[in-house]
Write an enzyme that holds these catalytic residues in place. Structure first.
Site, PDB file in Angstrom:
ATOM      1  N   ASP A  48      28.069  29.772  13.810  1.00  0.00           N
ATOM      2  CA  ASP A  48      27.115  28.729  14.182  1.00  0.00           C
ATOM      3  C   ASP A  48      27.479  27.418  13.489  1.00  0.00           C
ATOM      4  OD1 ASP A  48      25.004  27.644  15.431  1.00  0.00           O
ATOM      5  OD2 ASP A  48      23.455  28.576  14.214  1.00  0.00           O
ATOM      6  N   LYS A  65      23.722  36.490  22.687  1.00  0.00           N
ATOM      7  CA  LYS A  65      22.856  35.838  21.697  1.00  0.00           C
ATOM      8  C   LYS A  65      21.806  36.811  21.180  1.00  0.00           C
ATOM      9  CE  LYS A  65      24.004  31.361  22.030  1.00  0.00           C
ATOM     10  NZ  LYS A  65      23.247  30.186  21.919  1.00  0.00           N
ATOM     11  N   CYS A 117      -1.974   2.736   4.253  1.00  0.00           N
ATOM     12  CA  CYS A 117      -1.997   4.201   4.139  1.00  0.00           C
ATOM     13  C   CYS A 117      -0.790   4.651   3.293  1.00  0.00           C
ATOM     14  CB  CYS A 117      -1.951   4.783   5.543  1.00  0.00           C
ATOM     15  SG  CYS A 117      -1.968   6.564   5.589  1.00  0.00           S
ATOM     16  N   CYS A 176      -5.916   8.359   4.272  1.00  0.00           N
ATOM     17  CA  CYS A 176      -6.644   7.109   4.037  1.00  0.00           C
ATOM     18  C   CYS A 176      -7.972   7.063   4.784  1.00  0.00           C
ATOM     19  CB  CYS A 176      -5.772   5.913   4.417  1.00  0.00           C
ATOM     20  SG  CYS A 176      -5.543   5.748   6.178  1.00  0.00           S
ATOM     21  N   GLU A 226      33.951  39.441  18.653  1.00  0.00           N
ATOM     22  CA  GLU A 226      33.987  38.731  17.370  1.00  0.00           C
ATOM     23  C   GLU A 226      32.688  37.985  17.137  1.00  0.00           C
ATOM     24  OE1 GLU A 226      37.595  36.646  18.569  1.00  0.00           O
ATOM     25  OE2 GLU A 226      36.476  34.770  18.437  1.00  0.00           O
ATOM     26  N   TYR A 243      39.492  30.421  16.161  1.00  0.00           N
ATOM     27  CA  TYR A 243      39.275  31.481  17.150  1.00  0.00           C
ATOM     28  C   TYR A 243      40.104  31.326  18.424  1.00  0.00           C
ATOM     29  CZ  TYR A 243      35.922  27.975  18.778  1.00  0.00           C
ATOM     30  OH  TYR A 243      35.338  26.807  19.186  1.00  0.00           O
ATOM     31  N   CYS A 296      -7.630  10.204   9.277  1.00  0.00           N
ATOM     32  CA  CYS A 296      -6.364  10.360   8.569  1.00  0.00           C
ATOM     33  C   CYS A 296      -6.622  11.111   7.250  1.00  0.00           C
ATOM     34  CB  CYS A 296      -5.761   8.979   8.281  1.00  0.00           C
ATOM     35  SG  CYS A 296      -4.304   9.079   7.227  1.00  0.00           S
ATOM     36  N   LYS A 308      30.052  34.952  16.616  1.00  0.00           N
ATOM     37  CA  LYS A 308      29.894  33.594  17.145  1.00  0.00           C
ATOM     38  C   LYS A 308      29.377  32.731  15.991  1.00  0.00           C
ATOM     39  CE  LYS A 308      28.263  30.991  21.084  1.00  0.00           C
ATOM     40  NZ  LYS A 308      27.706  29.839  20.406  1.00  0.00           N
ATOM     41  N   CYS A 320      -2.273   7.329  12.745  1.00  0.00           N
ATOM     42  CA  CYS A 320      -3.121   6.555  11.851  1.00  0.00           C
ATOM     43  C   CYS A 320      -2.586   5.126  11.953  1.00  0.00           C
ATOM     44  CB  CYS A 320      -2.994   7.075  10.415  1.00  0.00           C
ATOM     45  SG  CYS A 320      -3.623   5.899   9.200  1.00  0.00           S
TER      46      CYS A 320
END
Ligand code: IVH
Length: 687
Positions: free
Chosen positions: A116, A314, A432, A411, A112, A223, A408, A114, A426
């Site tokens: 998720d 899997k 910033c 900034c 069957e 299940y 950065c 699986k 940063c």
């Protein structure tokens, strides 16, 4: 009470339950939406009229409304095991061999999907749903019954000839379309997107407000079943048995489940779904193979973690190759710089991918990513795919190593990378722009100030319009300031202002978490607010004292001290205080109980029988003492527990520090407090 009304309530409940089952389990609409709503409304009105006929499993409860402040931990009657994994035909053949070595009798397998999502155990008594528990650690999980009641494909009341006691296991998940819609709505509201259906299903199941869960349209496949006296000797029969009660079980017609005789049958099923899994309406992360015969399953048994009679297969993540066009940088609210790969658009499993995460500079170095490389991109369960490697055979001979930016991107401040840190940072945190916006967005978050009606997009608008520059500015906002903003209706503006006002009642630990001090997450914030009476006590504490608090290590302590050493941060806190935000611990035991330990520096060491270290620290605090982590000549008392370090003891003797065991110490403070209190101290109940 009119008999006619009572009969009608019973009739309506049955009717609506059956329409639900037809609709959500068999995809058959027996009535129009309008008729359905009318019936539900009629039932709601009757239930309001007769509150004594309350039924937690009435179809009206599907809309939720119950609030669960904290989910109770419940022991599983049967442990919730996990599955061992396999990745190849050889692994499957080994599994088949292992099974046949344990028991050499003819058997069949069930293959069957699986699913998720998140595992759930649902318990029925006399056909009524009574409890739904998450997997937790497999032995005990959390009671999420209120939320599970809102899931339409889970029957609240069973049909057919159900047994007195029934426990089923299944997977709660989002269908791909519902998940997509959910993220589209979040995007519109300017909220952070959910990364994948599994994590969001898990998060949704733990929401406190079940009416939000109800709106999220979760789904559930069953299940497994546990019966007191089972007579059905195959999984196949069990599935048919469950179907009659109104559960959603895997369909044979759609080939979601199949009975096979051998490894080649298993491999056919695996290959069939490998080619088609992207077309499924929900995500799967593999196939589950189970011995079909229940008595053989029982013979084969389980290990402590997983059944020996089942295995998961899997699928490998889908991989494609494309051109790495550029690596750009994102600046997070803490100043952490995350590199992001811009890719030549490529399709993976039906979605067009243009960006991939590369985590940090080390990752770039490890993969030796270079601009214009052909890279392999993989999409696992996450929405954002990742780069897994470079096709070196196609590398341009003139390509040069990628050099991580020293400035950065937002900034232009110099980036810093401390030793042991994965990220560059940063440090220009208060100037910033993405950090400023990120901090405000963090502050209004659900687990922080939880300001209703306002999201990321509104914060961006407010910042861009120069209406806010820091979290304190939110409290100066007026409805008139909001109305000129694009797509801002009168009602929304009102909601935002109300939401901001209401957030003033948030407890201290949420405000502290909301300040966004680096490393001060939800848990640390709670620790700090149960130790310090208020923000002023916290900001005047020092590194040593902070380190003495459980779960506060050097890194956190250093970050806190650094945060409060910045004038700007203190100014914001003062403004928040002026605006009435709550920065006082509401735990009454933080109030000074006595001054018997005034100005005494006390060190705790070792483990204690009658009181936890945290409780001891608090006891010191509320009796006027100061906790410190190391023994020095200024230490007054050492509270010595079991297994304390010898060096502390040596030092204490050297500096003539008074050494007490826990009972002596408790006696000392309890003489000063009432007898009742001291009893509670002994039982560790005061805190
Ligand atoms: S049977 C005794 N069947 O996979 C083990 N599990 O690692 C019972 N899962 O936590 C599991 N689809 O939540 C089984 N068709 C399926 C499944 C399935 C998904 C999940 C389940 C479990 C995890 C096992």
């Amino acid at each position: 009470m009119s008999k006619k009304d009572i009969d009608r309530i019973v009739e309506l409940r049955e009717l609506i339950h059956s329409y639900n089952t037809q609709y959500y389990i068999h995809s058959i609409s027996l009535v129009s939406d309008y008729e359905f709503d009318q019936l539900l409304k009629e039932l709601e009105e009757l239930e309001i009229k007769y509150p004594e006929l309350y039924d937690a499993n009435s179809p009206t409860k599907r809309v939720g409304g119950d609030i669960t402040k904290s989910f109770e931990t419940v022991l599983h009657k049967y442990p919730m095991l996990s599955l061992s994994n396999s990745y190849s035909k050889d692994d499957i053949a080994d599994f088949d061999q292992r099974v046949k070595k344990i028991i050499d009798v003819p058997l069949t397998y069930i293959c069957e999907l699986k699913y998720d999502g998140v595992a759930i155990s649902i318990i029925y008594k006399n056909g009524n749903l009574v409890k739904a528990i998450t997997r937790g650690d497999g032995t005990q999980g959390e009671d999420v019954t209120n939320n599970v009641r809102t899931i339409s494909s889970i029957p609240l009341v069973l049909n057919g000839d159900y047994p007195e006691n029934l426990e089923v296991r299944g997977e709660i998940m989002y269908s791909k379309s519902v998940f997509k819609e959910l993220n589209q709505n979040r995007e519109k509201q300017g909220l952070a997107l959910f990364s994948n259906p599994r994590n969001s299903a898990s998060g949704t199941l733990k929401l406190q407000d079940s009416s939000i869960v109800a709106k999220r349209k979760l789904d559930c496949f069953i299940y497994a079943v546990y019966l007191d006296n089972h007579k059905l000797n195959s999984l196949f029969l069990q599935y048919n048995y469950l179907a009659q009660f109104g559960f959603k079980i895997p369909s044979v017609e759609d080939k979601y489940v199949e009975q096979v005789n051998d490894v080649s049958g298993i491999m056919n099923f695996i290959n069939y779904w490998e080619e088609r899994k992207e077309d499924l309406p929900f995500e799967i992360d593999g196939i589950v193979i189970k011995v079909n015969e229940i008595d053989i399953q029982k013979e084969i048994g389980n290990t402590s973690k997983s059944p020996r009679w089942a295995i998961a297969y899997k699928y490998k993540a889908v991989q494609v190759s494309t051109v790495l066009e550029d690596i750009v940088y994102q600046v997070g609210r803490t100043g952490a710089i995350t590199p992001v790969a811009n890719l030549k658009a490529v399709e993976i499993s039906g979605t067009i991918v243009k960006r991939a995460s590369v985590h940090n500079a080390d990752q770039i170095e490890k993969l030796d990513l270079r601009i214009n490389d052909i890279v392999f991109v993989e999409k696992g369960g996450e929405i954002i795919p990742k780069i897994t490697g470079v096709d070196h055979s196609k590398r341009n001979a003139n390509s040069s190593k990628f050099v991580f930016s020293s400035k950065c991107p937002e900034c232009s401040s110099e980036l810093v990378r401390d030793e042991g840190e994965a990220h560059h940072y940063c440090l220009n945190s208060n100037l910033c722009p993405p950090q400023i916006k990120g901090k405000i967005i963090h502050f209004i978050g659900r687990k922080q100030l939880n300001i209703d009606g306002i999201g990321q997009e509104t914060i961006e608008q407010l910042y861009n319009e120069k209406l806010i520059e820091n979290v304190a500015d939110l409290f100066a906002l007026k409805k008139q300031d909001l109305l000129p903003l694009e797509r801002m209706a009168e009602k929304s503006a009102e909601n935002i202002i109300n939401g901001i006002q209401q957030s003033k009642s948030a407890p201290f630990h949420k405000v502290l978490f909301g300040l966004g001090i680096r490393y001060v997450g939800e848990t640390v914030a709670k620790k700090l607010t149960s130790y310090f009476k208020d923000i002023n006590q916290l900001r005047s504490s020092n590194f040593e004292e902070l380190c003495s608090i459980e779960e506060v290590g050097d890194k956190i302590a250093e970050s806190i001290v650094q945060y409060f050493s910045v004038d700007y941060n203190n100014k914001i806190i003062d403004l928040l205080l002026e605006n009435g935000l709550n920065m006082t611990s509401d735990i009454s035991e933080n109030i000074l109980k006595s001054t018997i330990l005034e100005n005494k520096k006390i060190v705790i060491s070792g483990t204690f029988k009658n009181i936890s270290r945290d409780e001891l620290k608090k006891a010191i605090e509320i009796n006027g003492g100061k906790n410190s982590s190391s023994v020095s000549k200024s230490t007054d008392i050492l509270i010595a527990g079991e297994n304390m370090g010898p060096s502390k003891l040596e030092k204490a003797e050297k500096f003539k520090v008074s050494i007490m065991n826990e009972n002596e110490f408790l006696k000392l403070i309890s003489e000063e407090n009432s007898n009742e209190d001291s009893k509670q101290y002994q039982q560790g109940e005061l805190f």
